[in-house]
Motif scaffolding. Structure first.
Motif, PDB file in Angstrom:
ATOM      1  N   GLU A  19      -0.354  -5.158  -6.736  1.00  0.00           N
ATOM      2  CA  GLU A  19      -0.970  -3.835  -6.767  1.00  0.00           C
ATOM      3  C   GLU A  19      -2.464  -3.944  -6.477  1.00  0.00           C
ATOM      4  O   GLU A  19      -3.139  -4.825  -6.985  1.00  0.00           O
ATOM      5  N   TRP A  20      -2.956  -3.033  -5.630  1.00  0.00           N
ATOM      6  CA  TRP A  20      -4.379  -2.954  -5.302  1.00  0.00           C
ATOM      7  C   TRP A  20      -4.845  -1.537  -5.553  1.00  0.00           C
ATOM      8  O   TRP A  20      -4.114  -0.581  -5.343  1.00  0.00           O
ATOM      9  N   ARG A  21      -6.076  -1.400  -5.994  1.00  0.00           N
ATOM     10  CA  ARG A  21      -6.666  -0.088  -6.249  1.00  0.00           C
ATOM     11  C   ARG A  21      -7.837   0.115  -5.291  1.00  0.00           C
ATOM     12  O   ARG A  21      -8.637  -0.781  -5.091  1.00  0.00           O
ATOM     13  N   MET A  22      -7.910   1.315  -4.724  1.00  0.00           N
ATOM     14  CA  MET A  22      -8.993   1.649  -3.813  1.00  0.00           C
ATOM     15  C   MET A  22      -9.995   2.534  -4.546  1.00  0.00           C
ATOM     16  O   MET A  22      -9.616   3.513  -5.183  1.00  0.00           O
ATOM     17  N   PHE A  23     -11.259   2.158  -4.447  1.00  0.00           N
ATOM     18  CA  PHE A  23     -12.335   2.895  -5.096  1.00  0.00           C
ATOM     19  C   PHE A  23     -13.363   3.344  -4.068  1.00  0.00           C
ATOM     20  O   PHE A  23     -13.573   2.685  -3.059  1.00  0.00           O
ATOM     21  N   ASP A  24     -13.996   4.471  -4.345  1.00  0.00           N
ATOM     22  CA  ASP A  24     -15.136   4.933  -3.564  1.00  0.00           C
ATOM     23  C   ASP A  24     -16.245   5.258  -4.547  1.00  0.00           C
ATOM     24  O   ASP A  24     -16.124   6.203  -5.340  1.00  0.00           O
ATOM     25  N   ARG A  25     -17.284   4.459  -4.544  1.00  0.00           N
ATOM     26  CA  ARG A  25     -18.426   4.630  -5.450  1.00  0.00           C
ATOM     27  C   ARG A  25     -17.981   4.727  -6.907  1.00  0.00           C
ATOM     28  O   ARG A  25     -18.443   5.580  -7.658  1.00  0.00           O
ATOM     29  N   GLY A  26     -17.062   3.857  -7.289  1.00  0.00           N
ATOM     30  CA  GLY A  26     -16.603   3.796  -8.664  1.00  0.00           C
ATOM     31  C   GLY A  26     -15.497   4.774  -9.026  1.00  0.00           C
ATOM     32  O   GLY A  26     -14.981   4.751 -10.133  1.00  0.00           O
ATOM     33  N   ARG A  27     -15.123   5.627  -8.102  1.00  0.00           N
ATOM     34  CA  ARG A  27     -14.073   6.629  -8.347  1.00  0.00           C
ATOM     35  C   ARG A  27     -12.766   6.139  -7.739  1.00  0.00           C
ATOM     36  O   ARG A  27     -12.719   5.762  -6.566  1.00  0.00           O
ATOM     37  N   GLN A  33       0.890  -0.313  -3.714  1.00  0.00           N
ATOM     38  CA  GLN A  33       1.817  -1.171  -4.451  1.00  0.00           C
ATOM     39  C   GLN A  33       2.772  -1.871  -3.491  1.00  0.00           C
ATOM     40  O   GLN A  33       3.281  -1.261  -2.559  1.00  0.00           O
ATOM     41  N   LEU A  34       3.016  -3.142  -3.771  1.00  0.00           N
ATOM     42  CA  LEU A  34       3.989  -3.916  -3.019  1.00  0.00           C
ATOM     43  C   LEU A  34       5.373  -3.576  -3.545  1.00  0.00           C
ATOM     44  O   LEU A  34       5.572  -3.476  -4.755  1.00  0.00           O
ATOM     45  N   GLY A  35       6.318  -3.352  -2.634  1.00  0.00           N
ATOM     46  CA  GLY A  35       7.671  -3.012  -3.055  1.00  0.00           C
ATOM     47  C   GLY A  35       8.660  -3.239  -1.925  1.00  0.00           C
ATOM     48  O   GLY A  35       8.376  -3.959  -0.962  1.00  0.00           O
ATOM     49  N   THR A  46      -0.150   5.560  -3.121  1.00  0.00           N
ATOM     50  CA  THR A  46      -0.045   6.734  -3.986  1.00  0.00           C
ATOM     51  C   THR A  46      -1.438   7.223  -4.366  1.00  0.00           C
ATOM     52  O   THR A  46      -2.396   6.458  -4.404  1.00  0.00           O
ATOM     53  N   THR A  47      -1.517   8.506  -4.661  1.00  0.00           N
ATOM     54  CA  THR A  47      -2.769   9.070  -5.156  1.00  0.00           C
ATOM     55  C   THR A  47      -2.957   8.615  -6.598  1.00  0.00           C
ATOM     56  O   THR A  47      -2.044   8.045  -7.202  1.00  0.00           O
ATOM     57  N   ARG A  48      -4.112   8.904  -7.166  1.00  0.00           N
ATOM     58  CA  ARG A  48      -4.329   8.513  -8.561  1.00  0.00           C
ATOM     59  C   ARG A  48      -3.428   9.318  -9.499  1.00  0.00           C
ATOM     60  O   ARG A  48      -3.214   8.934 -10.627  1.00  0.00           O
ATOM     61  N   ASP A  49      -2.852  10.423  -8.992  1.00  0.00           N
ATOM     62  CA  ASP A  49      -1.917  11.226  -9.778  1.00  0.00           C
ATOM     63  C   ASP A  49      -0.475  10.757  -9.609  1.00  0.00           C
ATOM     64  O   ASP A  49       0.428  11.323 -10.224  1.00  0.00           O
ATOM     65  N   LEU A  59      -1.293  -4.577   4.461  1.00  0.00           N
ATOM     66  CA  LEU A  59      -2.303  -4.063   3.538  1.00  0.00           C
ATOM     67  C   LEU A  59      -3.416  -3.344   4.297  1.00  0.00           C
ATOM     68  O   LEU A  59      -3.929  -2.317   3.846  1.00  0.00           O
ATOM     69  N   GLU A  60      -3.784  -3.852   5.453  1.00  0.00           N
ATOM     70  CA  GLU A  60      -4.828  -3.217   6.263  1.00  0.00           C
ATOM     71  C   GLU A  60      -4.394  -1.816   6.711  1.00  0.00           C
ATOM     72  O   GLU A  60      -5.166  -0.853   6.641  1.00  0.00           O
ATOM     73  N   GLU A  61      -3.147  -1.691   7.154  1.00  0.00           N
ATOM     74  CA  GLU A  61      -2.622  -0.393   7.576  1.00  0.00           C
ATOM     75  C   GLU A  61      -2.550   0.579   6.395  1.00  0.00           C
ATOM     76  O   GLU A  61      -2.929   1.743   6.515  1.00  0.00           O
ATOM     77  N   ALA A  62      -2.087   0.114   5.254  1.00  0.00           N
ATOM     78  CA  ALA A  62      -2.019   0.956   4.058  1.00  0.00           C
ATOM     79  C   ALA A  62      -3.421   1.413   3.636  1.00  0.00           C
ATOM     80  O   ALA A  62      -3.613   2.571   3.259  1.00  0.00           O
ATOM     81  N   SER A  63      -4.395   0.518   3.714  1.00  0.00           N
ATOM     82  CA  SER A  63      -5.781   0.853   3.367  1.00  0.00           C
ATOM     83  C   SER A  63      -6.335   1.916   4.297  1.00  0.00           C
ATOM     84  O   SER A  63      -6.966   2.882   3.855  1.00  0.00           O
ATOM     85  N   ASP A  64      -6.109   1.731   5.605  1.00  0.00           N
ATOM     86  CA  ASP A  64      -6.602   2.701   6.585  1.00  0.00           C
ATOM     87  C   ASP A  64      -6.007   4.079   6.343  1.00  0.00           C
ATOM     88  O   ASP A  64      -6.718   5.091   6.359  1.00  0.00           O
ATOM     89  N   ARG A  65      -4.707   4.142   6.101  1.00  0.00           N
ATOM     90  CA  ARG A  65      -4.047   5.432   5.866  1.00  0.00           C
ATOM     91  C   ARG A  65      -4.556   6.100   4.600  1.00  0.00           C
ATOM     92  O   ARG A  65      -4.778   7.309   4.573  1.00  0.00           O
ATOM     93  N   MET A  66      -4.738   5.324   3.550  1.00  0.00           N
ATOM     94  CA  MET A  66      -5.228   5.900   2.293  1.00  0.00           C
ATOM     95  C   MET A  66      -6.649   6.420   2.468  1.00  0.00           C
ATOM     96  O   MET A  66      -6.992   7.499   1.986  1.00  0.00           O
TER      97      MET A  66
END
Length: 95
Positions: A19-27, A33-35, A46-49, A59-66
């Motif tokens: 699992e990796w979490r994406m942050f923007d300025r601490g938010r 998630q790997l699955g 997934t969103t934070r909700d 992972l690069e593609e997932a990061s770009d899309r998010m």
């Protein structure tokens, strides 16, 4: 050597395995998630909700899309705020 910006620069590995979490300025922006996707190893964003944004194979593609989803959501929020401040009190804005 020059470093070019990438969306994955905003990722931090979570305490949870796969699992990796994406942050923007601490938010917190969202979670990747790997699955399993149709029996193959893949990634789910997934969103934070917890709302599923989509699936990717790298992972690069997932990061770009998010990051793209996040930027669109910020732009939409700014448009909504702009509309609410530019309309007269009591007026109705049609969608």
């Amino acid at each position: 050597m020059v470093h070019h910006w990438r969306a994955s620069d905003h990722l931090e590995h979570s305490f949870r395995s796969g699992e990796w979490r994406m942050f923007d300025r601490g938010r917190l922006v969202g979670v990747i998630q790997l699955g399993r996707i149709n029996g193959k190893s893949g990634l789910r964003g997934t969103t934070r909700d917890g709302e599923v944004l989509g699936y990717a194979w790298t992972l690069e593609e997932a990061s770009d899309r998010m990051w793209e989803w996040y930027q669109r959501s910020i732009a939409a929020k700014m448009d909504d705020e702009h509309l609410s401040t530019t309309t007269e009190p009591g007026s109705v804005v049609a969608p």
